[in-house]
Write a protein that holds these residues in place. Structure first.
Motif, PDB file in Angstrom:
ATOM      1  N   GLU A 125       0.817  -1.214   0.000  1.00  0.00           N
ATOM      2  CA  GLU A 125       0.000   0.000   0.000  1.00  0.00           C
ATOM      3  C   GLU A 125       0.853   1.267   0.000  1.00  0.00           C
ATOM      4  OE1 GLU A 125      -3.208  -0.001  -0.337  1.00  0.00           O
ATOM      5  OE2 GLU A 125      -3.345  -2.197  -0.311  1.00  0.00           O
ATOM      6  N   LYS A 126       2.151   1.138   0.302  1.00  0.00           N
ATOM      7  CA  LYS A 126       2.997   2.313   0.464  1.00  0.00           C
ATOM      8  C   LYS A 126       4.202   2.339  -0.485  1.00  0.00           C
ATOM      9  CE  LYS A 126       1.943   2.791   5.412  1.00  0.00           C
ATOM     10  NZ  LYS A 126       2.513   2.861   6.776  1.00  0.00           N
ATOM     11  N   GLY A 127       4.643   1.174  -0.916  1.00  0.00           N
ATOM     12  CA  GLY A 127       5.884   1.106  -1.678  1.00  0.00           C
ATOM     13  C   GLY A 127       5.791   1.752  -3.046  1.00  0.00           C
ATOM     14  N   CYS A 128       6.914   2.244  -3.527  1.00  0.00           N
ATOM     15  CA  CYS A 128       6.991   2.852  -4.853  1.00  0.00           C
ATOM     16  C   CYS A 128       8.323   2.463  -5.485  1.00  0.00           C
ATOM     17  CB  CYS A 128       6.884   4.370  -4.747  1.00  0.00           C
ATOM     18  SG  CYS A 128       7.022   5.222  -6.341  1.00  0.00           S
ATOM     19  N   HIS A 129       8.264   1.870  -6.667  1.00  0.00           N
ATOM     20  CA  HIS A 129       9.457   1.394  -7.364  1.00  0.00           C
ATOM     21  C   HIS A 129       9.895   2.457  -8.373  1.00  0.00           C
ATOM     22  CE1 HIS A 129      12.098  -1.867  -8.890  1.00  0.00           C
ATOM     23  NE2 HIS A 129      11.943  -1.251 -10.052  1.00  0.00           N
ATOM     24  N   ASP A 130      11.089   3.021  -8.188  1.00  0.00           N
ATOM     25  CA  ASP A 130      11.609   4.059  -9.077  1.00  0.00           C
ATOM     26  C   ASP A 130      12.585   3.402 -10.059  1.00  0.00           C
ATOM     27  OD1 ASP A 130      12.757   6.242 -10.323  1.00  0.00           O
ATOM     28  OD2 ASP A 130      12.851   7.458  -8.505  1.00  0.00           O
ATOM     29  N   PHE A 131      12.063   2.917 -11.181  1.00  0.00           N
ATOM     30  CA  PHE A 131      12.871   2.151 -12.124  1.00  0.00           C
ATOM     31  C   PHE A 131      14.037   2.953 -12.673  1.00  0.00           C
ATOM     32  CE2 PHE A 131      13.581   0.990 -16.654  1.00  0.00           C
ATOM     33  CZ  PHE A 131      14.185  -0.239 -16.442  1.00  0.00           C
ATOM     34  N   GLU A 132      13.809   4.175 -13.123  1.00  0.00           N
ATOM     35  CA  GLU A 132      14.879   4.953 -13.736  1.00  0.00           C
ATOM     36  C   GLU A 132      15.992   5.261 -12.748  1.00  0.00           C
ATOM     37  OE1 GLU A 132      15.353   5.459 -16.834  1.00  0.00           O
ATOM     38  OE2 GLU A 132      13.438   4.558 -17.430  1.00  0.00           O
ATOM     39  N   TYR A 133      15.633   5.539 -11.512  1.00  0.00           N
ATOM     40  CA  TYR A 133      16.649   5.778 -10.488  1.00  0.00           C
ATOM     41  C   TYR A 133      17.472   4.514 -10.245  1.00  0.00           C
ATOM     42  CZ  TYR A 133      18.748   6.248  -5.873  1.00  0.00           C
ATOM     43  OH  TYR A 133      19.637   6.237  -4.826  1.00  0.00           O
ATOM     44  N   LEU A 134      16.785   3.393 -10.057  1.00  0.00           N
ATOM     45  CA  LEU A 134      17.489   2.138  -9.794  1.00  0.00           C
ATOM     46  C   LEU A 134      18.329   1.709 -10.989  1.00  0.00           C
ATOM     47  CD1 LEU A 134      14.656   0.201  -7.960  1.00  0.00           C
ATOM     48  CD2 LEU A 134      16.756   1.112  -6.942  1.00  0.00           C
ATOM     49  N   LYS A 135      17.848   1.986 -12.195  1.00  0.00           N
ATOM     50  CA  LYS A 135      18.620   1.673 -13.399  1.00  0.00           C
ATOM     51  C   LYS A 135      19.923   2.463 -13.409  1.00  0.00           C
ATOM     52  CE  LYS A 135      18.225   1.609 -18.469  1.00  0.00           C
ATOM     53  NZ  LYS A 135      17.339   1.921 -19.623  1.00  0.00           N
ATOM     54  N   GLY A 136      19.866   3.724 -13.027  1.00  0.00           N
ATOM     55  CA  GLY A 136      21.080   4.536 -12.958  1.00  0.00           C
ATOM     56  C   GLY A 136      22.055   4.026 -11.920  1.00  0.00           C
ATOM     57  N   VAL A 137      21.539   3.610 -10.762  1.00  0.00           N
ATOM     58  CA  VAL A 137      22.391   3.050  -9.714  1.00  0.00           C
ATOM     59  C   VAL A 137      23.057   1.770 -10.204  1.00  0.00           C
ATOM     60  CG1 VAL A 137      22.401   2.006  -7.411  1.00  0.00           C
ATOM     61  CG2 VAL A 137      21.061   4.082  -7.830  1.00  0.00           C
ATOM     62  N   PHE A 138      22.276   0.913 -10.862  1.00  0.00           N
ATOM     63  CA  PHE A 138      22.831  -0.341 -11.375  1.00  0.00           C
ATOM     64  C   PHE A 138      23.858  -0.080 -12.473  1.00  0.00           C
ATOM     65  CE2 PHE A 138      22.644  -3.974 -14.374  1.00  0.00           C
ATOM     66  CZ  PHE A 138      23.235  -4.918 -13.548  1.00  0.00           C
ATOM     67  N   LYS A 139      23.589   0.886 -13.329  1.00  0.00           N
ATOM     68  CA  LYS A 139      24.529   1.211 -14.406  1.00  0.00           C
ATOM     69  C   LYS A 139      25.883   1.619 -13.836  1.00  0.00           C
ATOM     70  CE  LYS A 139      25.014   4.022 -18.580  1.00  0.00           C
ATOM     71  NZ  LYS A 139      24.347   5.007 -19.484  1.00  0.00           N
ATOM     72  N   LYS A 140      25.884   2.427 -12.780  1.00  0.00           N
ATOM     73  CA  LYS A 140      27.143   2.848 -12.146  1.00  0.00           C
ATOM     74  C   LYS A 140      27.859   1.644 -11.550  1.00  0.00           C
ATOM     75  CE  LYS A 140      30.100   5.779 -10.202  1.00  0.00           C
ATOM     76  NZ  LYS A 140      30.870   4.890  -9.316  1.00  0.00           N
TER      77      LYS A 140
END
Length: 231
Positions: A125-140
């Motif tokens: 009910e509260k969670g939010c998945h920020d794909f673009e942010y996580l993609k940037g973290v993974f790319k680094k």
């Protein structure tokens, strides 16, 4: 031998590549990514002898072995892909864990775990998945770790030339290919990794699969409910 997994590459493709390369007769059982497939898995996981039930799992005679890394190692011992030299074994185990760490980070990026993943799971009910942010973290992270991994393939494979293949080379080929499909720009300039991937793709069993219609038509890397599934 029988391998059972979902109808995607995921964690099972290194197993499939080792078996394609080997002379072992094997069956590739792929469960559909549907409620029907999930129901089949619920039945399979309750079989006698299923210790730490999970997919992928293999059946070899009366043995049932689950957990992907345990299967990689089991097959490596069976077909001569496990290093005998202690230093080479330690290197392969370190690269094995590095690849699994990166694969898990890619999964965390690509799957919205706040949504319903299985029929019995409640939605957050509260969670939010920020794909673009996580993609940037993974790319680094991927770029940083590729700089460490690339020199390890200076001789061709992890422990020498292609006459000294190990199970970790099969893991590297598949997982690096998954990462490259997701973030192709990260591989620019890593000459050793790119040469390794090109040469590995020529191996018996590997070449035939990748030249076939099933591979060329596109396979899911992650399940279709993922934000990025690779197909």
């Amino acid at each position: 031998m029988k391998l059972t997994y979902w109808d995607l590459r995921g964690l099972a493709e290194p197993i499939r590549y080792m078996l394609r390369y080997s002379d072992i007769e094997w069956e590739d059982v792929r469960l559909p990514l549907s409620l029907e497939g999930f129901g089949t898995w619920m039945q399979l996981k309750s079989q006698p002898g299923m210790i730490c039930a999970n997919m992928p799992f293999i059946e070899d005679g009366d043995k049932k072995i689950s957990q992907s890394v345990a299967i990689y190692r089991y097959i490596a011992r069976k077909i001569g892909l496990m290093p005998q030299d202690p230093d080479e074994l330690s290197l392969c185990e370190m690269v094995e864990q590095e690849l699994m760490d990166l694969r898990m980070r890619m999964s965390i990026t690509c799957y919205d775990t706040y949504k319903v993943m299985r029929p019995e799971d409640p939605k957050s009910e509260k969670g939010c998945h920020d794909f673009e942010y996580l993609k940037g973290v993974f790319k680094k992270r991927l770029s940083d770790r590729l700089a460490i991994i690339d020199p390890l393939f200076a001789k061709g494979t992890l422990t020498g030339g292609f006459d000294k293949l190990t199970y970790a080379d099969f893991m590297a080929f598949e997982y690096l290919d998954q990462f490259r499909t997701f973030l192709p720009d990260c591989f620019d300039g890593f000459e050793n990794i790119n040469k390794f991937s090109t040469e590995f793709a020529k191996l018996k069993g590997v070449r035939e699969w990748r030249e076939g219609d099933a591979f060329k038509s596109g396979e899911y890397i992650n399940a279709p409910m993922a934000i990025w599934h690779g197909k």
